[in-house]
Design a protein around this motif. Structure first.
Motif, PDB file in Angstrom:
ATOM      1  N   ILE A 157       0.641   6.102  -9.191  1.00  0.00           N
ATOM      2  CA  ILE A 157       1.012   5.192  -8.103  1.00  0.00           C
ATOM      3  C   ILE A 157       0.605   3.766  -8.448  1.00  0.00           C
ATOM      4  N   LEU A 158      -0.608   3.587  -8.978  1.00  0.00           N
ATOM      5  CA  LEU A 158      -1.052   2.252  -9.393  1.00  0.00           C
ATOM      6  C   LEU A 158      -0.175   1.714 -10.513  1.00  0.00           C
ATOM      7  N   ARG A 159       0.241   2.578 -11.403  1.00  0.00           N
ATOM      8  CA  ARG A 159       1.088   2.163 -12.527  1.00  0.00           C
ATOM      9  C   ARG A 159       2.422   1.599 -12.049  1.00  0.00           C
ATOM     10  N   GLU A 160       2.900   2.108 -10.913  1.00  0.00           N
ATOM     11  CA  GLU A 160       4.160   1.607 -10.348  1.00  0.00           C
ATOM     12  C   GLU A 160       3.978   0.282  -9.618  1.00  0.00           C
ATOM     13  N   GLY A 161       2.748  -0.239  -9.596  1.00  0.00           N
ATOM     14  CA  GLY A 161       2.499  -1.539  -8.987  1.00  0.00           C
ATOM     15  C   GLY A 161       2.067  -1.495  -7.539  1.00  0.00           C
ATOM     16  N   HIS A 162       1.781  -0.308  -7.023  1.00  0.00           N
ATOM     17  CA  HIS A 162       1.396  -0.174  -5.623  1.00  0.00           C
ATOM     18  C   HIS A 162      -0.123  -0.281  -5.458  1.00  0.00           C
ATOM     19  N   ARG A 163      -0.528  -0.454  -4.223  1.00  0.00           N
ATOM     20  CA  ARG A 163      -1.948  -0.507  -3.863  1.00  0.00           C
ATOM     21  C   ARG A 163      -2.367   0.817  -3.248  1.00  0.00           C
ATOM     22  N   THR A 165       9.061   9.647  -6.048  1.00  0.00           N
ATOM     23  CA  THR A 165       9.431   8.739  -7.143  1.00  0.00           C
ATOM     24  C   THR A 165       8.586   9.002  -8.386  1.00  0.00           C
ATOM     25  N   VAL A 166       7.285   9.237  -8.208  1.00  0.00           N
ATOM     26  CA  VAL A 166       6.401   9.453  -9.357  1.00  0.00           C
ATOM     27  C   VAL A 166       6.385  10.906  -9.814  1.00  0.00           C
ATOM     28  N   GLY A 167       7.137  11.766  -9.137  1.00  0.00           N
ATOM     29  CA  GLY A 167       7.242  13.152  -9.582  1.00  0.00           C
ATOM     30  C   GLY A 167       6.246  14.104  -8.954  1.00  0.00           C
ATOM     31  N   GLY A 168       5.591  13.687  -7.881  1.00  0.00           N
ATOM     32  CA  GLY A 168       4.645  14.567  -7.205  1.00  0.00           C
ATOM     33  C   GLY A 168       3.362  14.745  -8.000  1.00  0.00           C
ATOM     34  N   TRP A 169       2.699  15.871  -7.760  1.00  0.00           N
ATOM     35  CA  TRP A 169       1.417  16.145  -8.410  1.00  0.00           C
ATOM     36  C   TRP A 169       1.651  16.726  -9.795  1.00  0.00           C
ATOM     37  N   PRO A 170       1.016  16.174 -10.823  1.00  0.00           N
ATOM     38  CA  PRO A 170       1.194  16.694 -12.176  1.00  0.00           C
ATOM     39  C   PRO A 170       0.427  17.996 -12.384  1.00  0.00           C
ATOM     40  N   GLU A 171       0.901  18.823 -13.286  1.00  0.00           N
ATOM     41  CA  GLU A 171       0.242  20.089 -13.600  1.00  0.00           C
ATOM     42  C   GLU A 171      -0.925  19.818 -14.541  1.00  0.00           C
ATOM     43  N   CYS A 172      -2.094  19.606 -13.976  1.00  0.00           N
ATOM     44  CA  CYS A 172      -3.283  19.341 -14.780  1.00  0.00           C
ATOM     45  C   CYS A 172      -4.514  19.640 -13.939  1.00  0.00           C
ATOM     46  N   VAL A 173      -5.687  19.518 -14.544  1.00  0.00           N
ATOM     47  CA  VAL A 173      -6.930  19.817 -13.839  1.00  0.00           C
ATOM     48  C   VAL A 173      -7.223  18.763 -12.774  1.00  0.00           C
ATOM     49  N   GLY A 174      -7.070  17.479 -13.122  1.00  0.00           N
ATOM     50  CA  GLY A 174      -7.360  16.388 -12.189  1.00  0.00           C
ATOM     51  C   GLY A 174      -6.101  15.809 -11.591  1.00  0.00           C
ATOM     52  N   THR A 222       0.839  -1.192   0.000  1.00  0.00           N
ATOM     53  CA  THR A 222       0.000   0.000   0.000  1.00  0.00           C
ATOM     54  C   THR A 222       0.876   1.245   0.000  1.00  0.00           C
ATOM     55  N   ALA A 223       0.609   2.159  -0.936  1.00  0.00           N
ATOM     56  CA  ALA A 223       1.390   3.389  -1.040  1.00  0.00           C
ATOM     57  C   ALA A 223       0.571   4.631  -0.734  1.00  0.00           C
ATOM     58  N   ALA A 224      -0.751   4.495  -0.694  1.00  0.00           N
ATOM     59  CA  ALA A 224      -1.616   5.641  -0.410  1.00  0.00           C
ATOM     60  C   ALA A 224      -2.927   5.134   0.176  1.00  0.00           C
ATOM     61  N   PHE A 254      -8.381  14.905   1.312  1.00  0.00           N
ATOM     62  CA  PHE A 254      -7.873  14.237   2.511  1.00  0.00           C
ATOM     63  C   PHE A 254      -7.375  12.854   2.132  1.00  0.00           C
ATOM     64  N   SER A 255      -6.073  12.727   1.950  1.00  0.00           N
ATOM     65  CA  SER A 255      -5.468  11.434   1.625  1.00  0.00           C
ATOM     66  C   SER A 255      -4.055  11.371   2.175  1.00  0.00           C
ATOM     67  N   LEU A 256      -3.585  10.141   2.349  1.00  0.00           N
ATOM     68  CA  LEU A 256      -2.232   9.881   2.854  1.00  0.00           C
ATOM     69  C   LEU A 256      -1.414   9.210   1.761  1.00  0.00           C
ATOM     70  N   TYR A 257      -0.120   9.577   1.694  1.00  0.00           N
ATOM     71  CA  TYR A 257       0.789   8.995   0.711  1.00  0.00           C
ATOM     72  C   TYR A 257       2.137   8.701   1.377  1.00  0.00           C
ATOM     73  N   ARG A 258       2.801   7.680   0.886  1.00  0.00           N
ATOM     74  CA  ARG A 258       4.199   7.502   1.254  1.00  0.00           C
ATOM     75  C   ARG A 258       5.008   8.610   0.586  1.00  0.00           C
ATOM     76  N   THR A 259       5.777   9.327   1.379  1.00  0.00           N
ATOM     77  CA  THR A 259       6.521  10.468   0.847  1.00  0.00           C
ATOM     78  C   THR A 259       7.513  10.044  -0.233  1.00  0.00           C
ATOM     79  N   ASP A 260       8.176   8.903  -0.035  1.00  0.00           N
ATOM     80  CA  ASP A 260       9.154   8.469  -1.030  1.00  0.00           C
ATOM     81  C   ASP A 260       8.485   8.110  -2.352  1.00  0.00           C
ATOM     82  N   ILE A 261       7.289   7.536  -2.290  1.00  0.00           N
ATOM     83  CA  ILE A 261       6.575   7.204  -3.528  1.00  0.00           C
ATOM     84  C   ILE A 261       6.132   8.473  -4.241  1.00  0.00           C
TER      85      ILE A 261
END
Length: 468
Positions: free
Chosen positions: A305-311, A287-296, A228-230, A277-284
């Motif tokens: 995060i799912l693409r990296e194989g995490h739950r 790794t994925v580059g943080g929040w992308p610049e987009c609407v969603g 689980t990563a988030a 309101f959500s929790l994330y592993r800081t290292d993950i």
């Protein structure tokens, strides 16, 4: 100063320069199994088989309807319309019913105070003078015993947000003042660059945490499987008594959104760890580059995060109350943004459609939403108008195929959520008018708005934040 050179107002804090700690994990799947234990994969297979059986039965029963409609619109178009109006919604409702009935999630483990890791909380604020102090007050009331640091990122607010932030002092609070508005993703990424703890939690600036919310969210993360990563928290409507618009949305958050997240979590893949309101592993996150610049940004991040194989999990008893849009215009703009975010997620991470995971079903499920919303908007709503004049080509007695599962879904979701409310000493307030409007008119407003959002993203129209 520019967004690239933020000004940091750092208040005294005992949590500075803390080295990230190892996370104590007590995987849920390590519990002693009950005699009647069913594995998650068995539950998934059973849920899929039974819901497909319901869809096949509905298709057989609808043959006469299809035959009559084919005479007017042709066989292919008749099938597309009826599958979108009745068969697919029936399948999805059946999947929800069976899945929720089989949901026996492992209990959230209780951890000693010294076992809990330090956490970083990020609050992006833009023109939040009406709510920011209440949000900070709710953080102060939390009983989280481990070190905590809170970064409020003032994203170029033009109101009194920064003035109010200067007026309060908490030992855990740091304020990052961005002189120019750069968007929520940019603000969160700047906050992430200052995070020093292994877990990062995002909280909207107009949200109010219910008691024990932080501890329960962290304990759910520590109790869930090790991949689980988030973990998404539970978001409920805070201003539900303001008008009929917020009363309707109260049922959507209480019923629909919570049930879908619970089911997705059961099958190893909540698709949106919402920014509210959500929790994330800081290292993950890094790794994925943080929040992308987009609407969603929240759904695109979750899919990364799912693409990296995490739950990605869900904690139904870690609750925050947030302000919902108060006008139909704001509500439609919000759902347009969510719909654009879905298309953005497919553009960035469409390969998730072909991953061999249980959560892949929900990715395909989401892929069908534009088609279903389009059919609902162009076929079902006009069909309802025709039915008022005695013309039942598109909406008539056969449309009732959807109702049995819809009633079961709503009844089951109400029982599950009511039980959770009782356990948290919360009361389900009477809101019959909101429920009636939610049942009869919510889709009529929601689906056309979603269609406009899909079209806006596909046509690459200018993106605006609108409302959260």
């Amino acid at each position: 100063m520019s967004v690239d050179a933020p000004q940091l107002f750092k208040q005294p804090s005992s949590s500075q320069h803390v080295v990230p700690t190892l996370l104590p994990r007590t995987a849920a799947n390590e519990q002693r199994r009950r005699w009647n234990y069913l594995s998650v994969r068995t539950k998934f297979a059973l849920t899929l088989v039974l819901s497909l059986a319901w869809a096949v039965l509905s298709y057989v029963v609808a043959q006469q309807w299809m035959t009559e409609l084919s005479k007017l619109a042709g066989s292919v178009l008749a099938h597309l319309m009826i599958v979108g109006i009745a068969i697919l919604p029936g399948f999805m409702n059946a999947f929800l019913v069976v899945g929720l009935l089989l949901d026996r999630r492992p209990a959230r483990h209780q951890f000693a105070d010294h076992e809990l890791p330090g956490i970083t909380v990020l609050v992006a604020a833009y023109n939040e003078e009406d709510s920011i102090l209440a949000t900070l007050a709710s953080l102060e009331k939390q009983d989280y015993p481990a070190p905590i640091e809170v970064f409020v990122i003032n994203d170029g607010s033009s109101d009194r947000t920064m003035e109010l932030l200067r007026s309060v002092r908490y030992p855990w609070l740091s304020v990052i003042d961005l002189k120019c508005n750069g968007g929520k993703a940019n603000a969160l990424n700047i906050g992430l660059s200052h995070a020093t703890y292994p877990l990062t939690i995002t909280l909207d600036a107009d949200s109010y945490l219910y008691r024990h919310a932080l501890r329960r969210l962290v304990e759910r993360f520590l109790s869930d499987p090790p991949n689980t990563a988030a973990v998404a928290g539970a978001v409920l409507v805070r201003n539900s008594r303001e008008n009929v618009v917020t009363r309707m949305q109260e049922w959507d958050y209480f019923h629909g959104i919570a049930a879908v997240k619970r089911l997705q979590s059961l099958f190893q893949g909540t698709l949106v760890a919402q920014g509210a309101f959500s929790l994330y592993r800081t290292d993950i996150l890094r790794t994925v580059g943080g929040w992308p610049e987009c609407v969603g940004e929240d759904i695109v991040l979750t899919w990364a995060i799912l693409r990296e194989g995490h739950r990605v999990g869900y904690c139904e008893d870690a609750i925050t109350f947030t302000n919902a849009p108060t006008t139909f215009h704001q509500f439609v703009r919000q759902r347009q943004r969510w719909s654009r975010g879905l298309i953005e997620a497919f553009k960035a991470h469409g390969e998730l459609l072909f991953r061999r995971r249980m959560s892949t079903l929900f990715i395909w499920w989401n892929l069908l939403f534009p088609y279903m919303d389009l059919v609902y908007t162009l076929v079902f709503i006009p069909g309802l108008l025709l039915a008022c004049f005695g013309i039942y080509w598109l909406a008539g007695p056969m449309t009732l195929l959807v109702l049995p599962m819809a009633f079961l879904v709503n009844g089951l979701m109400y029982l599950i959520q009511s039980r959770m409310f009782h356990e948290q000493d919360l009361k389900v307030r009477r809101n019959p008018m909101g429920f009636l409007l939610y049942t009869l008119f919510y889709g009529i407003v929601l689906q056309p708005g979603c269609v406009l959002g899909y079209a806006a993203e596909l046509l690459r129209l200018r993106k605006r934040w609108g409302t959260k």
